[in-house]
Structure formats: structure tokens, C-alpha cells
Design an enzyme around this catalytic site. Structure first.
Site, PDB file in Angstrom:
ATOM      1  N   GLU A 194       0.829  -1.212   0.000  1.00 45.83           N
ATOM      2  CA  GLU A 194       0.000   0.000   0.000  1.00 45.83           C
ATOM      3  C   GLU A 194       0.860   1.257   0.000  1.00 45.83           C
ATOM      4  O   GLU A 194       0.598   2.202  -0.745  1.00 45.83           O
ATOM      5  CB  GLU A 194      -0.927   0.028   1.227  1.00 45.83           C
ATOM      6  CG  GLU A 194      -1.928  -1.129   1.298  1.00 45.83           C
ATOM      7  CD  GLU A 194      -1.360  -2.369   1.989  1.00 45.83           C
ATOM      8  OE1 GLU A 194      -0.144  -2.620   1.874  1.00 45.83           O
ATOM      9  OE2 GLU A 194      -2.135  -3.084   2.632  1.00 45.83           O
ATOM     10  N   ALA A 248      16.467 -43.245  -9.893  1.00 45.47           N
ATOM     11  CA  ALA A 248      17.838 -43.654 -10.222  1.00 45.47           C
ATOM     12  C   ALA A 248      17.827 -45.113 -10.665  1.00 45.47           C
ATOM     13  O   ALA A 248      16.897 -45.866 -10.340  1.00 45.47           O
ATOM     14  CB  ALA A 248      18.747 -43.490  -9.007  1.00 45.47           C
ATOM     15  N   ARG A 296      12.196 -23.345  -7.819  1.00 40.66           N
ATOM     16  CA  ARG A 296      13.021 -22.954  -6.668  1.00 40.66           C
ATOM     17  C   ARG A 296      12.866 -21.469  -6.366  1.00 40.66           C
ATOM     18  O   ARG A 296      12.785 -21.065  -5.212  1.00 40.66           O
ATOM     19  CB  ARG A 296      14.496 -23.261  -6.935  1.00 40.66           C
ATOM     20  CG  ARG A 296      14.801 -24.739  -6.902  1.00 40.66           C
ATOM     21  CD  ARG A 296      16.266 -25.000  -7.186  1.00 40.66           C
ATOM     22  NE  ARG A 296      16.563 -26.416  -7.088  1.00 40.66           N
ATOM     23  CZ  ARG A 296      17.718 -26.961  -7.438  1.00 40.66           C
ATOM     24  NH1 ARG A 296      18.682 -26.199  -7.925  1.00 40.66           N
ATOM     25  NH2 ARG A 296      17.907 -28.251  -7.299  1.00 40.66           N
ATOM     26  N   THR A 322      20.348 -37.871  -0.714  1.00 36.90           N
ATOM     27  CA  THR A 322      20.334 -37.068  -1.947  1.00 36.90           C
ATOM     28  C   THR A 322      21.493 -36.075  -1.934  1.00 36.90           C
ATOM     29  O   THR A 322      22.181 -35.884  -2.947  1.00 36.90           O
ATOM     30  CB  THR A 322      18.989 -36.316  -2.088  1.00 36.90           C
ATOM     31  OG1 THR A 322      17.952 -37.280  -2.084  1.00 36.90           O
ATOM     32  CG2 THR A 322      18.920 -35.496  -3.350  1.00 36.90           C
ATOM     33  N   ASP A 381      23.898 -36.818  -5.022  1.00 30.30           N
ATOM     34  CA  ASP A 381      23.803 -35.858  -6.135  1.00 30.30           C
ATOM     35  C   ASP A 381      24.755 -34.679  -5.967  1.00 30.30           C
ATOM     36  O   ASP A 381      25.017 -33.968  -6.929  1.00 30.30           O
ATOM     37  CB  ASP A 381      22.370 -35.304  -6.259  1.00 30.30           C
ATOM     38  CG  ASP A 381      21.366 -36.372  -6.655  1.00 30.30           C
ATOM     39  OD1 ASP A 381      21.797 -37.517  -6.873  1.00 30.30           O
ATOM     40  OD2 ASP A 381      20.164 -36.066  -6.727  1.00 30.30           O
ATOM     41  N   ARG A 418      19.514 -21.416 -10.981  1.00 28.84           N
ATOM     42  CA  ARG A 418      20.467 -20.972 -11.999  1.00 28.84           C
ATOM     43  C   ARG A 418      19.771 -20.634 -13.318  1.00 28.84           C
ATOM     44  O   ARG A 418      20.003 -21.262 -14.334  1.00 28.84           O
ATOM     45  CB  ARG A 418      21.546 -22.054 -12.191  1.00 28.84           C
ATOM     46  CG  ARG A 418      22.410 -22.208 -10.952  1.00 28.84           C
ATOM     47  CD  ARG A 418      23.587 -23.118 -11.185  1.00 28.84           C
ATOM     48  NE  ARG A 418      23.203 -24.481 -11.497  1.00 28.84           N
ATOM     49  CZ  ARG A 418      22.805 -25.364 -10.588  1.00 28.84           C
ATOM     50  NH1 ARG A 418      22.730 -25.034  -9.329  1.00 28.84           N
ATOM     51  NH2 ARG A 418      22.489 -26.585 -10.950  1.00 28.84           N
TER      52      ARG A 418
END
Ligand code: AOF
Ligand code: ZN
Length: 376
Positions: free
Chosen positions: A63, A173, A195, A207, A211, A218
Site C-alpha cells: 500500500e 535412479a 526454486r 540425496t 547428487d 540458476r
């Protein structure tokens, strides 16, 4: 020529306010992203003279931005706000007072702010000052935009979205652990975009180890909008050489671990810049996910994106803590020796299975992105 009915005009300007609000979702810290539009004139001659959205990190509010950014006088105008204007004193004064001081004649509010510090007092203040206030226009859409804020205020935890990237048969996987990449570049780009609209991203320790992700956004132009990164690692298995640990000095990174974890190891992570968050133990000896999420809520996390793995997904599902699923699916079959997206959930009978309803489905090249919401 027909003149638009006043209610059509209200819909039109609240729609603009909602699109303003959507701009900063996931970028206003603990504060909900709110949109505000100020108009002047009547009927066909009505025009927008000011617009605003809650600033990055949450202040100033929508506002005050709309009033300050106005290109013309706002006195006597109408303000459309996607959330009740606040009535409390923050870093700056209450928005209700700012609207009163600006001599706005009418305020259209999408819905009442459930934050106990506001909870109807903003609307009451406006009415006491003689301003005409209408509440409830496009409330459903407005609530959707700030669903995470509502979860934090009402359920005392963030809105939890589980993201999966799997083969057609739900594998993340192969049996050798190969997982890069199952989904196509379009799907992975879309996952990065996801994200940017969340306050925090969480992965489990397996994970994080397998990974070695960076959990940043990105995408050109959105690099600055990376959320807080979180690893749930009850037993402190994450190596200090992991990318998440090495970049913890530059990007906010929290390590959720069991209360009473080894002090020396805990200090090593903290020395690397990680914020170590102790979480109590649940009945199964693992971290209690209810407590973990409550702590995140207390720390101002409205929306949490969980990117795996299978164990974290199952413990959240088992405790009925998942609000949404975003599922990216590639047209391949990995087979039963691959890793399933979700570890055992303890479903014996079909009526025990957590169920979701499909709210969106779209092709991304030869992949598909599906969004589901929890069936209540
Ligand atoms: C508004 N306009 O644009 C937003 C509001 O921490 P503070 O003092 O900035 O206040 C945050 C609270 O203000 C937040 O929890 C919610 O109730 C309300 N957000 N209110 O009038 C805005 N973002
Ligand atoms: Zn305010």
C-alpha cells in the site's frame, strides 16, 4: 456503447492487484507478497494512478509503495488490496493509517489477514475513519497466492511441496545410482524456476551425498532469488567437501540434525557457515518431521520445496505433511531394480494411501509436468 458495471471494474482492478502480488511470491521473506492498485475516476474513465507489491524481503508493504509511486493524486480514490491492510507498527507505520492519511475514499480487500497482529483491525481502522470498505472480492485467488503464509499462520508450518523427477515408472535412479539426467532440459529448467518461488528448498542426506547438489536457482536474471538451502541430516553424514557445505559461507544453508548430535562435528559444519538446527527425535529414532517443520515456520519459512530423496518424501507423506506435489515425468522405464521415488509409507490397505488431486498437467517437450494438491 455499454458501460462496465461497477462490479466488473472491481474485478478488473483486483485482477491487476493479484498479478502484482504474484510478482514477488517467494521473495518477500516471512511476509506475504501483497498487491495494491489505486484508481481514480468512475465508470469508463476509471484509471490506475498507483500500483505496488510488497518489496523484496517484506518491507515496505504494497500500500505504501502504491501511494508513493502514484503518478497522480490518490485523494478520493479506490485502493484494491489482495490482503487486509495491516494495523500494526512495523519498521514503518500501519498501512491502514497510510491509506487514511492519503485520503483514500474506498478500499476493496480480497480477504481478512489471519495474522493475529492484524485480524480485522486494519479493516476496522479504515471504517472508523469513514472509509468505505468491501471485503471478499476474489478471496479464493488471493488466498492461493499467499497459501504458504496462510499455512504458517494457521498450521504453524510452511506449505510443503514435494518435487519429483522420475521415469514413467516412478524411478529416481538406476540400480547403479545413475540419475543424471532422467528428465529433459525443459523439465529441469522448470524445476529451477520452481526454486525461485519458494522460501526454502530441502533435501535428505542421501540425496545431498549422492547428487552433491547446489540447490540454487540458476536461471539468467533469477540468480539472486535462490531460497534458503536445507539438508535434513539426522546423523551428520554429509561430507564437509559437499558443494552445499563449501558454499554455505555465501548462501544461507541450514543443517537440520538430531538434537544432541556430536558437538565437534556440529561445530565443523557451523565453522563452514552452516546454520545447525537441532530437531527432536521422533518415535522411530529419526528426526521428528512435525517439529522440524514447526521450527521452519518459526523461522519465517512460508513455502518449502522438498527435492528428495525417497526417505524424506516418505516420512513427510507418512506424517501427512505434504500439501502439493510437482511431478516431472520422462517417457522412460527404469524398472523395479531402480530406486523408487518414495520409500515405504506403511500403506497396507488402499484407503490408507495419501491421495492427491490433479490441478495441472502440461507437456514439456516429451516430458510431462503434473501438479497435485492434497485431497482433504
Ligand atoms: C500489508 N501490506 O504488503 C503486506 C502485509 O513484519 P512486518 O511488520 O512487515 O509485518 C508483516 C505482516 O504484515 C505479515 O505477517 C502480514 O500479516 C502483513 N503483510 N500487510 O498491509 C503488505 N505484506
Ligand atoms: Zn502493511
Amino acid at each position: 456503447m455499454t458501460h462496465p458495471a461497477p462490479s466488473d471494474l472491481d474485478d478488473r482492478f483486483m485482477t491487476v492487484a493479484l498479478s502484482m502480488a504474484r510478482r514477488n511470491v517467494g521473495r518477500t521473506g516471512a511476509n506475504p507478497s501483497v498487491g495494491c492498485v489505486i484508481t481514480q475516476g468512475e465508470g469508463n474513465t476509471t484509471r490506475i494512478v498507483g500500483r505496488g507489491v510488497t518489496a523484496l524481503d517484506g518491507r515496505p508493504h504494497a500500500e505504501t509503495i502504491a501511494i508513493e509511486a502514484a503518478t497522480d493524486a490518490v485523494e478520493g480514490g479506490t485502493a484494491y488490496v489482495t490482503l487486509e491492510p495491516c494495523s500494526h507498527q512495523g519498521k514503518t507505520g500501519p498501512c491502514a493509517d497510510a491509506l487514511i492519511a492519503a485520503k483514500i475514499a474506498r478500499v476493496v480487500v480480497a480477504f481478512e489477514d489471519p495474522n493475529p497482529r492484524v485480524a480485522g483491525q486494519g479493516i476496522a481502522r479504515l471504517r472508523e475513519a469513514g472509509i468505505e470498505v468491501e471485503v471478499g472480492l476474489m478471496a479464493r485467488d488471493a488466498r492461493q497466492v499467499v497459501a504458504g503464509f496462510l499455512a504458517r499462520i494457521q498450521k504453524k508450518r510452511p506449505l510443503v511441496t514435494l518435487k519429483f523427477a522420475t521415469s514413467l515408472d516412478g524411478r529416481i535412479a538406476t540400480h547403479t545410482g545413475a540419475s543424471q539426467w532422467i528428465t529433459n532440459p525443459m523439465a529441469r529448467r522448470r524445476a529451477h524456476l520452481l526454486r525461485a518461488s519458494h522460501d526454502a528448498i530441502m533435501v535428505g542426506s542421501t540425496t545431498a551425498i549422492m547428487d552433491d547438489p547446489q540447490l540454487t536457482c540458476r536461471i539468467a536474471g533469477l540468480e539472486g532469488h535462490s531460497p534458503v538451502r536445507l539438508v535434513a541430516d539426522g546423523r551428520l553424514r554429509l561430507p564437509l567437501t559437499a558443494k552445499l557445505v563449501r558454499s554455505a559461507g555465501d548462501l544461507p544453508t541450514w543443517l537440520l540434525t538430531l538434537d544432541g548430535a556430536d558437538k565437534v562435528r556440529t561445530k565443523a559444519y557451523a565453522d563452514c557457515g552452516m546454520d545447525v538446527v537441532p530437531v527432536s527425535q521422533g518415535e522411530n529414532g529419526l528426526m521428528d518431521m512435525d517439529s522440524a517443520l514447526r521450527i521452519l515456520g518459526e523461522r519465517g519459512v512460508n513455502t518449502l520445496l522438498v527435492e528428495g530423496g525417497a526417505h524424506l518424501a516418505s516420512s513427510l507423506l507418512q506424517n501427512d505433511l505434504v500439501d502439493r506435489l510437482v511431478w516431472f515425468r520422462a517417457p522412460s522405464i527404469i524398472g523395479g531394480d531402480g530406486t523408487g521415488a518414495v520409500a515405504p509409507v506403511g500403506v497396507d490397505r488402499l484407503d490408507m494411501a495419501p491421495t492427491f488431486h490433479l490441478t495441472n498437467s502440461r507437456p514439456l517437450g516429451n516430458n510431462v509436468m503434473e501438479t497435485y494438491e492434497r485431497e482433504l
